[in-house]
Design a protein around this motif. Structure first.
Motif, mmCIF file in Angstrom:
data_model
loop_
_atom_site.group_PDB
_atom_site.id
_atom_site.type_symbol
_atom_site.label_atom_id
_atom_site.label_comp_id
_atom_site.label_asym_id
_atom_site.label_seq_id
_atom_site.Cartn_x
_atom_site.Cartn_y
_atom_site.Cartn_z
ATOM 1 N N ALA A 63 0.824 -1.216 0.000
ATOM 2 C CA ALA A 63 0.000 0.000 0.000
ATOM 3 C C ALA A 63 0.858 1.267 0.000
ATOM 4 O O ALA A 63 0.368 2.358 -0.288
ATOM 5 C CB ALA A 63 -0.934 -0.011 1.219
ATOM 6 N N LEU A 64 2.147 1.138 0.293
ATOM 7 C CA LEU A 64 3.035 2.307 0.270
ATOM 8 C C LEU A 64 3.432 2.671 -1.168
ATOM 9 O O LEU A 64 4.074 3.690 -1.399
ATOM 10 C CB LEU A 64 4.301 2.035 1.099
ATOM 11 C CG LEU A 64 4.082 1.751 2.593
ATOM 12 C CD1 LEU A 64 5.411 1.380 3.260
ATOM 13 C CD2 LEU A 64 3.460 2.951 3.282
ATOM 14 N N GLY A 65 3.087 1.811 -2.113
ATOM 15 C CA GLY A 65 3.325 2.138 -3.529
ATOM 16 C C GLY A 65 4.761 1.972 -3.983
ATOM 17 O O GLY A 65 5.176 2.615 -4.952
ATOM 18 N N VAL A 66 5.511 1.115 -3.312
ATOM 19 C CA VAL A 66 6.915 0.909 -3.701
ATOM 20 C C VAL A 66 7.071 -0.370 -4.521
ATOM 21 O O VAL A 66 6.155 -1.197 -4.584
ATOM 22 C CB VAL A 66 7.839 0.789 -2.458
ATOM 23 C CG1 VAL A 66 7.953 2.111 -1.748
ATOM 24 C CG2 VAL A 66 7.361 -0.305 -1.531
ATOM 25 N N ASP A 67 8.243 -0.512 -5.100
ATOM 26 C CA ASP A 67 8.608 -1.739 -5.791
ATOM 27 C C ASP A 67 8.932 -2.771 -4.704
ATOM 28 O O ASP A 67 9.955 -2.658 -4.034
ATOM 29 C CB ASP A 67 9.832 -1.439 -6.659
ATOM 30 C CG ASP A 67 10.346 -2.659 -7.371
ATOM 31 O OD1 ASP A 67 9.598 -3.637 -7.479
ATOM 32 O OD2 ASP A 67 11.509 -2.624 -7.818
ATOM 33 N N LEU A 68 8.060 -3.742 -4.514
ATOM 34 C CA LEU A 68 8.167 -4.653 -3.374
ATOM 35 C C LEU A 68 8.628 -6.039 -3.834
ATOM 36 O O LEU A 68 8.012 -6.641 -4.711
ATOM 37 C CB LEU A 68 6.793 -4.744 -2.700
ATOM 38 C CG LEU A 68 6.716 -5.452 -1.369
ATOM 39 C CD1 LEU A 68 7.620 -4.801 -0.326
ATOM 40 C CD2 LEU A 68 5.272 -5.447 -0.850
ATOM 41 N N ALA A 69 9.720 -6.505 -3.232
ATOM 42 C CA ALA A 69 10.322 -7.764 -3.658
ATOM 43 C C ALA A 69 10.643 -8.619 -2.438
ATOM 44 O O ALA A 69 10.565 -8.155 -1.293
ATOM 45 C CB ALA A 69 11.601 -7.474 -4.446
ATOM 46 N N MET A 70 11.005 -9.875 -2.684
ATOM 47 C CA MET A 70 11.369 -10.761 -1.567
ATOM 48 C C MET A 70 12.468 -11.727 -2.023
ATOM 49 O O MET A 70 12.505 -12.146 -3.175
ATOM 50 C CB MET A 70 10.141 -11.570 -1.124
ATOM 51 C CG MET A 70 10.419 -12.507 0.049
ATOM 52 S SD MET A 70 8.914 -13.294 0.672
ATOM 53 C CE MET A 70 8.664 -14.557 -0.554
ATOM 54 N N THR A 71 13.342 -12.066 -1.080
ATOM 55 C CA THR A 71 14.336 -13.113 -1.308
ATOM 56 C C THR A 71 13.961 -14.289 -0.418
ATOM 57 O O THR A 71 13.733 -14.111 0.784
ATOM 58 C CB THR A 71 15.752 -12.618 -0.950
ATOM 59 O OG1 THR A 71 16.049 -11.484 -1.753
ATOM 60 C CG2 THR A 71 16.792 -13.680 -1.222
ATOM 61 N N THR A 72 13.885 -15.481 -0.997
ATOM 62 C CA THR A 72 13.390 -16.654 -0.260
ATOM 63 C C THR A 72 14.115 -17.908 -0.729
ATOM 64 O O THR A 72 14.641 -17.940 -1.842
ATOM 65 C CB THR A 72 11.869 -16.827 -0.504
ATOM 66 O OG1 THR A 72 11.435 -18.085 0.034
ATOM 67 C CG2 THR A 72 11.499 -16.797 -1.979
ATOM 68 N N ASN A 73 14.112 -18.938 0.108
ATOM 69 C CA ASN A 73 14.667 -20.206 -0.376
ATOM 70 C C ASN A 73 13.647 -20.977 -1.209
ATOM 71 O O ASN A 73 13.967 -22.030 -1.762
ATOM 72 C CB ASN A 73 15.228 -21.054 0.766
ATOM 73 C CG ASN A 73 14.170 -21.483 1.778
ATOM 74 O OD1 ASN A 73 13.008 -21.692 1.432
ATOM 75 N ND2 ASN A 73 14.580 -21.618 3.037
ATOM 76 N N GLY A 74 12.438 -20.491 -1.283
ATOM 77 C CA GLY A 74 11.460 -21.031 -2.227
ATOM 78 C C GLY A 74 10.718 -22.277 -1.768
ATOM 79 O O GLY A 74 9.758 -22.705 -2.413
ATOM 80 N N ALA A 75 11.128 -22.869 -0.636
ATOM 81 C CA ALA A 75 10.572 -24.179 -0.270
ATOM 82 C C ALA A 75 9.075 -24.135 0.029
ATOM 83 O O ALA A 75 8.391 -25.150 -0.106
ATOM 84 C CB ALA A 75 11.338 -24.743 0.927
#
Ligand code: SAM
Length: 334
Positions: A96-108
């Motif tokens: 909702a802050l309107g930023v480019d939102l990403a995540m780093t994950t191990n994917g499991a």
């Protein structure tokens, strides 16, 4: 994609003139994997629940960075971010802050969570995978879960994350024989594989310079099989290359052999609310105490500015004065 934030009150600039616009938020120090180069087999002493920032506290800090300092990019990480309960609730607040939102994950866990996270407003995802061989993967992560990670990558693509990137920490004598296999994997799946140089952030303090496979060597090995050309680089840590036959892109993050500190625009918030101006910082600024002691947004902003003013020119790995931080990558938020 950088969103223009012309309405920000001020910029967060350090004494070297670097403008900061990218916030990495660790949402937990816990992880479901035990990667040998990051964590001991028995894990680490986890932070008690009450020491971890609540979603409301994280949102307040993130809002300050976005609205006061014009940050346009936030990445969630950990530990393993998806082991934090109700993560899509936090994602919705931050989206909702309107930023480019990403995540780093191990994917499991993405087989289950990719859809809800995408629906909550997460746009981009990086999935860590250091081997395509089940036995080696199990040895490296101390978990027999490669099938879950591969399912997770498929689920992320199917859920519409764009882009999906796969991060590979490349280590001499460990997985450097898989570079071209990983390139083929990325080309087939239409995902960007990014090779990361091994950094001195391991729990056992056993890192050696000889374990690094330089980014340049990796790119040369791929280029010999699948010809590449470099793409222009911004403040991104990765140097990105395009396959000349049009089969996508591949990247190298040469944090040690070709540091990109002069273009660094990042700060990091740990799960317990410590702000760090560098992955390798020794000093941290405690934002949680400002939040919990009734500090105003001006108090919070002053603490943030103090942290960034103390930022150094570069990490200095390899210099005589370099000291490995006491925290591991999982405790910082890579
Ligand atoms: N659990 C998530 C994951 O696996 O992506 C997020 C946290 S993990 C600490 C973030 C990234 O840091 C992963 O890609 C991991 O491989 C990388 N990493 C951990 N220790 C590292 C080290 N010593 N050198 C380089 N990369 C490291």
């Amino acid at each position: 994609m950088a969103l223009p934030r012309g309405d920000a009150e001020e910029q967060l600039v350090d004494t070297y003139g670097r403008v900061h616009r990218d916030l990495r938020i660790s949402v937990t120090d816990r992880c479901n994997f035990r990667c040998t180069y990051c964590m001991p087999a028995d894990g680490l002493p986890w932070l008690p629940r009450e020491e971890i920032l609540s979603f409301e506290e994280i949102e307040r800090v993130a809002r300050l960075f976005v609205e006061r300092f014009g940050f346009d990019s936030i990445r969630l990480t950990g530990g393993e971010p998806t082991v934090r309960a109700d993560l899509p609730v936090l994602v919705r607040k931050l989206a909702a802050l309107g930023v480019d939102l990403a995540m780093t994950t191990n994917g499991a866990t993405l087989g289950r969570l990719a859809g809800p996270l995408r629906a909550a407003g997460l746009r981009r995802i990086n999935i860590s995978l250091d081997s395509l061989r089940a036995d080696r993967f199990a040895e490296l992560t101390r978990r027999d879960e490669i099938h879950h990670v591969l399912e997770g990558i498929d689920a992320a693509v199917a859920a519409g994350f764009d882009p999906v990137k796969v991060n590979v920490v490349c280590m001499r004598g460990v997985n450097d024989d898989e570079v071209v296999d990983f390139a083929a994997f990325g080309r087939d799946l239409g995902v960007e594989v990014r090779f990361i140089e091994y950094m001195p952030l391991d729990a056992d303090h056993g890192w050696e310079r000889a374990s690094i496979v330089p980014g340049e060597e990796i790119v040369a090995a791929i280029h010999a099989v699948h010809p590449l050309e470099p793409l222009a680089r911004g403040s991104e840590p990765a140097e990105t290359f395009r396959y000349l036959d049009g089969a996508g892109t591949v990247g190298a993050i040469a944090s040690v052999t070709r540091p990109f500190c002069e273009a660094c625009d990042r700060v990091r918030l740990t799960a317990e609310g410590k702000l760090r101006h560098c992955l390798f910082a020794i000093e941290e600024t405690d934002l949680r105490s400002v939040l919990r002691d009734g500090g105003t947004d001006d108090d919070l902003a002053a603490a943030v500015q103090g942290c960034v003013r103390a930022k150094w020119a570069g990490h200095g790995i390899g210099s005589l004065t370099f000291v490995q931080p006491p925290r591991t990558m999982s405790q910082i938020g890579g």
